[in-house]
Structures are given as structure tokens and as C-alpha cells.
Design an enzyme around this catalytic site. Sequence first.
Site, PDB file in Angstrom:
ATOM      1  N   GLU A 239      71.471  45.539  38.610  1.00 33.62           N
ATOM      2  CA  GLU A 239      72.138  44.829  39.773  1.00 33.62           C
ATOM      3  C   GLU A 239      72.874  43.780  38.468  1.00 33.62           C
ATOM      4  OE1 GLU A 239      69.172  42.539  37.105  1.00 33.62           O
ATOM      5  OE2 GLU A 239      69.441  44.020  38.295  1.00 33.62           O
ATOM      6  N   ASP A 240      72.745  44.027  36.901  1.00 34.18           N
ATOM      7  CA  ASP A 240      73.461  42.788  36.342  1.00 34.18           C
ATOM      8  C   ASP A 240      75.137  43.871  36.560  1.00 34.18           C
ATOM      9  OD1 ASP A 240      73.287  45.473  35.633  1.00 34.18           O
ATOM     10  OD2 ASP A 240      71.901  44.699  33.932  1.00 34.18           O
TER      11      ASP A 240
END
Length: 398
Positions: A239-240
Site C-alpha cells: 500500500e505504501d
Amino acid sequence: MFRCFPSTCVLYGASILIIFFWCLMWMHHVITIIYAKSKLYKKLKLCPESPSYVGVSIIKPLMGFDPNLLSNLETFFTMDYDCYEILFCVAEEGDPAIKVVNSLLDKFPTVDAKLFVGNSVVGVNPKINNMQSGYSVAKHPLILISDSGIRMKPDTLKDMVEHMTDKVGLVHQLPFVCDKDDSLVSIMEQIFFGTCHARFYLLANLLNLNCVTGMSLLVRKSLLDEVGGLQSFGSYLAEDFFIGKSLRDRGWKLQVSAYPALQNATGYGMDYFRNRLKRWIKLRLKMVPFVTFLEPFTQSLLIGFLASWAGTYLFAWNPVAVFMVHIFLWFICDWTMFTIVHNGPLRISRFVFLVVWLLREVDSNFLFMSALADPSIVWRDKAFRVSWGGLTEKITEK
């Protein structure tokens, strides 16, 4: 008249390409050492007027117990910052982290902190599911996502906010590791994050590329809300990376803080550390395959061997001498980078550093090959399959 036979032309061209890439790697060393020296631990030169620090909502996803969990979390209660809240998120009732958090809530009653228990399933990413309950009630314009193993210095949050200038949408930290103990895994972990990983992380930031790590990142909440909030990244395991990509696609800059993210989790062994690195390799292979396939050629032993052969083929250099000088100079560059990132008295000698550094350099190519051999990803107690582009589906429980 000179005639180039096909096999000779191929070898000649390959040798030139190797020497060129080898020179690029040495430029990479020099540039990142200079950049690290000028960037890390340097306070920003702000206007004489005191800056107005906006509020920050700190989301701490927690799972399980670590011997350093209490001391790590306590550093967030004692930061030199006026306006922030801490939102602790635990997925399940009975998690031992709940007791640790409650003890800190009792110890620091004046700090704005809350505990949320229970998942909000918005995707396959367990971390996003865990953080969603805290994100939904976050009241400040800036969101700091911080893993449970991160230890915070008193002025780190202030530095991150100061880097959040008008054109910056996200501020992240260079991953590093606290001085913990003298075990092999602790030393190897610190050397990895302070040398190889630091070089590429800082170069990516210098070139304004997306190298965001989710262990500690500060982001504008309004920019997340524009695309549906944190839950819109729940279909990705990394997700980063996709948060950073979303911001860059909309014209926002990503900036690295002057202070590294200090990882301070303990109690795991070499298998855990190596599996963690393999998981990252597998994710990169699915998201940036071309760049990732070049990674083995950026490691000291392989590029040194290839450069020794190419130098012998083109210039009749002594291959053993070239390789030994290459390894020695690479070690000096990595030692220099490590001391800059560490920024303090070292607990290990140059000899210990050399031995563990060599072990890590040898192991790096084995890690890459083993990651290629098994594309499935196991994270905590779940297994995932990642498609090209990063979309993820859960396979089964581990």
C-alpha cells in the site's frame, strides 16, 4: 580491413556494457554518500518566524507482543510536538498489545490517545484493515502511519512536518535499525539498511522517484480522501508504494525526512529477516519488474566478477587484482555510508562489520533466486498471490 565475427562482437559489446554499468555503480556510491552527508540529521533552515505546526493524527497498527513494544510506543507519548493524537489499532480481542497500550494510556492521561480493537475489512491488506477504524475518526489534516516497531526521537515528528512544504504531499523516512544486541541477525539487519538499502533509497529520493516505505510516512489526509481514503489501497499488499504513486500521478512531491525511521523490534531470527527481504523482492518484481531484474547486477560480488572479466577481455587487466580492489573499495564506500546513516558511536568493529557485510553480500543473490523460485507471499499468518501491477488476492491461511 577489420572484420568482427558475431561471437567476438557480442563479447566486445557485452564487455563495454559491463564496464559502463560498473562505472555507473561507482558514481552511485559517490553521489549517495555526498547526498546522505548533506541530507541526514540536518535541520531545515526555516524563516525566522516560528512555523505553525498543524495537527497530526498518528495511526499505530499493532499485532502481538514484542519485548521492546512498551518502550517503542512510549516514545510517541513524549514527542516535542504540540498538537497530535495517537490512534492505536489492534485487530483482535485478546491481543497482548492491548495490555501494553492500556498501561501507557494510564501513564500519560494528558496525551490525546485512543485504542481501537477490531478489523474493518475493506480489502485483502491486513494492515489497511487494521488501520481503518483509526483512520475513520482521525481529526487532523496530517496522517502519520507508523509501524509498531518504530522508535521515535523527540524532534522527529517536527522535522517531518517541516519537510511538508506546499508542493510536498508525503514525507517518509529512510529505514534504519536501532542498536539492539550483538546477535548476527541484528548486525546483518543494521548493515543491510545502512548500506545497500540506504544507497538505493536515497538515490530514488534524490531523483524524485517513488521509494516510499510504509513503516513511517506522513501524508496529507485530504489527498487520501480525494481518492476514497485509506481503504482505496486495500487491494494492494504494498500500500505504501501505491500511496506514493497516487500522489506523484497528481503532481505532488515525495520527500524524505532528515531523520531515519528507527526500527526496534526484537525476538525474531535470521529466517524472519530473510523472509522479509524475499517478500519485498517478490513485491518489487510484480510492480517494477525491469528495475528489479537488474538488482543482482548492483550487488558487489556479481558486478565485481563481471567487471573483472570485462576488464581482462578489453584491457588485459589482472582479474584477481581488479576483483580484490573492487571489493575493498566497495567495502570502504559501504562503511562510509553506514557511519553517516548511523550517526553515532558504533557498537561493532570494522572487522565484525567486514565479516557480516561479506555474509550479506554473498546471501543477497541467493535471496533473489529463492524469491524467483516461489512467487507466493506469506505475511504473518496469511498467504497472498500478487498479480502484475500489484493487485493482490488472499490464497489461504498459512
